[in-house]
Structure formats: structure tokens, C-alpha cells
Design a protein around this motif. Structure first.
Motif, short mmCIF file in Angstrom:
data_model
loop_
_atom_site.label_atom_id
_atom_site.label_comp_id
_atom_site.label_asym_id
_atom_site.label_seq_id
_atom_site.Cartn_x
_atom_site.Cartn_y
_atom_site.Cartn_z
N TYR A 39 38.04 47.90 38.23
CA TYR A 39 39.21 47.84 37.36
C TYR A 39 38.95 48.55 36.03
O TYR A 39 39.82 49.25 35.49
CB TYR A 39 39.59 46.38 37.07
N THR A 219 34.80 53.49 38.27
CA THR A 219 35.58 52.91 39.36
C THR A 219 34.88 53.10 40.70
O THR A 219 34.86 52.19 41.54
CB THR A 219 36.98 53.54 39.40
N ALA A 223 33.66 50.23 43.32
CA ALA A 223 34.00 50.21 44.74
C ALA A 223 32.75 50.10 45.60
O ALA A 223 32.72 49.38 46.61
CB ALA A 223 34.79 51.47 45.12
N TRP A 263 44.01 56.49 53.83
CA TRP A 263 44.57 56.64 52.48
C TRP A 263 44.54 58.11 52.06
O TRP A 263 45.53 58.63 51.51
CB TRP A 263 43.77 55.79 51.51
N ILE A 277 39.79 58.31 43.38
CA ILE A 277 40.38 56.99 43.17
C ILE A 277 41.07 56.53 44.45
O ILE A 277 41.01 55.34 44.81
CB ILE A 277 41.38 57.01 42.00
N SER A 281 40.18 53.19 46.48
CA SER A 281 41.25 52.24 46.76
C SER A 281 41.43 52.04 48.26
O SER A 281 41.69 50.92 48.72
CB SER A 281 42.56 52.72 46.12
N SER A 285 41.17 48.55 50.31
CA SER A 285 42.28 48.06 51.14
C SER A 285 41.78 47.72 52.55
O SER A 285 42.20 46.72 53.15
CB SER A 285 43.40 49.09 51.20
N CYS A 313 48.95 50.93 52.59
CA CYS A 313 48.69 50.55 51.19
C CYS A 313 48.85 51.75 50.25
O CYS A 313 49.28 51.59 49.11
CB CYS A 313 47.31 49.94 51.06
N ILE A 317 51.64 51.06 47.12
CA ILE A 317 51.41 51.05 45.67
C ILE A 317 52.53 51.76 44.91
O ILE A 317 52.65 51.62 43.69
CB ILE A 317 50.05 51.68 45.29
N ASP A 330 47.45 47.82 40.87
CA ASP A 330 47.83 47.76 42.29
C ASP A 330 47.21 46.58 43.03
O ASP A 330 46.81 46.71 44.20
CB ASP A 330 47.49 49.07 43.00
N ILE A 334 47.43 46.56 47.18
CA ILE A 334 46.17 46.57 47.93
C ILE A 334 45.84 45.18 48.48
O ILE A 334 45.63 45.02 49.69
CB ILE A 334 45.02 47.08 47.05
#
Length: 422
Positions: A39, A219, A223, A263, A277, A281, A285, A313, A317, A330, A334
Motif C-alpha cells: 500500500y 509496492t 507484493a 491481469w 503495478i 495487483s 488477486s 479484478c 477496479i 482497490d 481485489i
């Protein structure tokens, strides 16, 4: 000559299982700093401290509440029975649940205490996940008040419903399959995030492209930590070293990998460029979706789940721009959407229980009741708690403070010291 007695196989296996559970608990605890990084990299540079502090605040507060009474509410005697009889028997962790006898003597049980610690980390990360929905505009003190009330009246009861296999209505009465928290963690947090986003309202200048991630590597690090810890999250939920834990581990590798691909394909088609990103993400998900299903899917169906979830997903978003709710990072697109997909998917593709194997829609209906029951409960109570806090002590910072920067106004700190002379 010394004769070494062979250890009892059952006792040895129990100790191995407890050791794995302790290791898994440490992995899951690492996920909350992972959330902070995940985040933190996506918010404004002047909000990164505030964003990460909400995760670390969740660790501090929820850990204490879990020891005091959270485990008792989630895995002790049903609350109504406590208050009809002795309200403190089985409710207060210090009195019964952590191995402290009535005479004050410690009598620790390795396996039981390992489970207490493991489940504590689930409560912590569920609260931390909610914070992404209100990034850039929340007061830290109000967040801590919300976290303490919400985890008490929402998470602890929901954990009882879902994870207490002997008494919880979801597995015991209905037969809901939620192996590691698709409903109790992700749908729960996603619904609460949506509620808070509505209570706090939109950020100043809310529109598509309002902010860009200020630190992409941060980020990606988050992850990576999340994916690493998630092996403990899912495989650890078996609480044993066996084949179920192994299949959960494999599915925790396969589904998020496929979701990343799904994605990125959607991003390429929709926007012309796959982004880092988006990759991060997408992986998250897929991790969300496989959480409830990791014990009941073959790896092939786990890959299909990942591809579907990543693609859906990536589109979900975008709903915040069309529907006008400001879910900053999101959480809804997600965690809520991914959790629902993974939970319902079991009703179709779950080995031995889904539509494909049984020809019956029964399990799909059962999974839907579990998913939407938790969603509605969490949303309603989170909205009520957030609304009361906003009307009393105030939850959202002032617009001018949001523009100036949450970090400086709320914490008196900056994430980056750019002028070495200062």
C-alpha cells in the motif's frame, strides 16, 4: 552402551505439526508489513508514513486484543453461553486459553498455543487490509478506534462462524468450504473497506489518475512479501504436515502466477501497456481467490481460477470511477471481488463437492450464503462504526491537511528527507 528409545510416532508428528504452525504464523505475520509496503508504495509520497502506520498500528492493537479476549470469542465457548453462565469462562484469554491454570501455574500446550498464535496473525492482517480503502485521508487515532471496535464486533464473531469447525455455522451447519479465509478475511475486509470509503467520502480532486504510485519498487517488495507469507497463510491452515498442506502450497504458487498473466493481458488490451503495478495487483488477486479453495482444487483448476480472477479484478477496479466511490487502493476490486470469485468457484470446480463432480448446485448455493452473509454483516457494521466515529471524533482529516500531506499533519514526519541540509 546406551539404548536410545524410539520416540512415539504420534507425539513426533504432533511436534512437527506444531513446529510448522509456528513457522507458518511467522510467515503470516510478515504479510502485514508486506501490506504496509504494498500500500505504501502506491500512495502519495507525503502519505506513505500514514499508510504504513495503519498496518503497524493493526499489529500492535489486534495482537493485544487477541490475547485478552479475541481468541476466546473466536474459538472458545459460544458467547451467548458465556453470558448465560460465567461471562469470563472461555472468553478472557489470560484466564483459560493460554495455558494458565486456576492456580496460576503455567501448563503450556505446544500445539494449542501454536494455533492461538497462527490465528492471531489472521486477525491482524484482516484489519490491515481495510486501510487501503481510506488511504490519503484518515486520522490515525480514529483508525485505531475503528480497528479495535471492528475486530471485536465483526472479525472475532466471523472467525467463530467460519474457522470454528466444530461450532461455527458456516462449516458445521452448512458445509461451507473456506479453507484459509476467503470469507472471513478477504470478503470481510473488502466489505468493510467499501463501507469506510463511503463514510469518509472522496479525496480532494477525485478523478481517474488522481495519483500515481510514488514508489513502484516499494509496492513490488510488498507484493513479494505477501506472496512469500501466503504460503504460510494457506498451507499453514491445514495445521499439519501432510498432503493437503502440500496441495495448498502448490495452488498458492499456481493461481497467483496465472492471475498475474490474466491481469497483464487485460491491461495490454485495455490500456496498451502491461505495468508492474498491474503484475503485483494481479498476483495479490490470485492469492485472494485461491485462499478459500487451495485445499479442494487440482492445480489445473487453480490455474484457471487465477486467470479468471486476474482478468475480472483488472476490470473490477474500474468500477469505482463509474460508481463514484473512492476506494483508494482497490481493496474492493481485489479483495472483495477476488474473495467472492474464489469462494463461489469452489461450488463449481471443488473436488468431490462442486457442480462438475456432483452435478448438483447445492455447494454453489452454500458457498454463496457464506460469502454474502459475511459481506452484508461486515458492511453494515463497518459503516455504522465508521459513521459514529466520523460524527463524534472525526475520521477524515481536513481537506487542507490532505493537500498539505497526512504524514506531516498527523505524524509530524516525512517519508523521505530530500534536502540533506535539514
Amino acid at each position: 552402551m546406551h539404548v536410545i528409545a524410539a520416540a512415539e510416532p504420534a507425539a513426533t508428528q504432533a511436534n512437527v505439526n506444531a513446529l510448522w504452525l509456528l513457522v507458518a504464523a511467522a510467515l503470516v505475520l510478515l504479510m502485514t508489513p508486506g501490506v504496509a509496503f504494498f500500500y505504501g508504495g502506491m500512495v502519495k509520497a507525503k502519505s506513505v508514513v500514514s499508510m504504513m502506520m495503519m498496518s503497524f498500528g493493526a499489529i500492535a492493537l489486534v495482537a493485544v486484543l487477541w490475547v485478552l479476549y479475541g481468541y476466546g470469542m473466536s474459538f472458545g465457548t459460544p458467547l451467548i453461553q458465556n453470558w448465560l453462565g460465567n461471562p469470563f469462562d472461555g472468553l478472557i484469554g489470560l484466564g483459560k486459553l493460554l495455558g494458565i491454570g486456576k492456580d496460576g501455574a503455567m501448563s503450556p500446550d505446544l500445539g494449542a498455543l501454536a494455533f492461538v498464535g497462527f490465528q492471531a496473525t489472521f486477525a491482524i492482517i484482516t484489519v490491515a487490509l481495510i486501510s487501503g480503502a481510506i488511504a490519503d485521508r484518515a486520522k490515525f487515532g480514529a483508525w485505531m478506534v475503528f480497528a479495535g471496535i471492528w475486530v471485536t464486533v465483526v472479525y472475532f464473531p466471523v472467525a467463530y462462524w467460519v474457522f470454528n469447525l466444530g461450532d461455527g455455522w458456516a462449516p458445521h451447519l452448512l458445509g461451507v468450504n473456506d479453507f484459509a479465509g476467503g470469507t472471513a478475511v478477504h470478503i470481510n475486509a473488502g466489505a468493510a473497506g467499501l463501507a469506510l470509503a463511503l463514510v469518509l467520502g472522496k479525496r480532494v480532486g477525485f478523478q481517474k489518475g488522481i495519483t500515481k504510485p510514488h514508489n513502484v519498487p516499494l509496492t513490488l517488495l510488498g507484493a513479494a512479501l505477501l506472496w512469500f507469507g501466503w504460503f504460510g497463510f494457506n498451507a499453514g491452515s491445514e495445521a499439519a504436515v501432510d498432503g493437503v498442506a502440500a496441495i495448498a502450497w502448490i495452488n498458492t504458487l499456481a493461481a497467483p502466477a496465472a492471475a498475474t498473466i490474466g491481469w497483464l493481458i487485460v491491461e495490454k488490451i485495455k490500456d496498451g501497456k502491461p505495468t508492474s503495478i498491474g503484475a503485483a495487483s494481479g498476483a495479490v488477486s490470485g492469492l485472494v481467490a485461491i485462499t478459500p479453495a487451495c485445499n479442494i482444487l487440482t492445480p489445473g483448476w487453480a490455474i484457471v481460477l487465477g486467470l479468471i480472477t486476474g482478468a475480472v479484478c483488472a476490470l473490477a477496479i474500474e468500477l469505482k470511477w463509474k460508481l463514484g466511490f473512492d476506494d483508494s487502493l482497490d481493496v474492493v476490486g481485489i479483495h472483495l471481488v477476488g474473495g467472492v470469485i474464489g469462494t463461489l468457484y469452489i461450488g463449481i470446480f471443488g473436488a468431490g463437492i462442486g457442480l462438475i463432480d456432483t452435478g448438483s448446485f447445492k455447494q454453489l448455493g452454500v458457498q454463496a450464503i457464506g460469502a454474502f452473509g459475511v459481506m452484508i454483516y461486515s458492511f453494515v457494521l463497518a459503516y455504522a462504526i465508521g459513521w459514529v466515529i466520523q460524527k463524534t471524533m472525526g475520521f477524515r482529516i481536513k481537506n487542507e491537511d490532505e493537500i498539505a500531506g497526512v504524514d506531516t499533519v498527523v505524524h509530524g514526519e516525512e517519508g523521505y528527507l530530500l534536502d540533506e541540509r535539514v
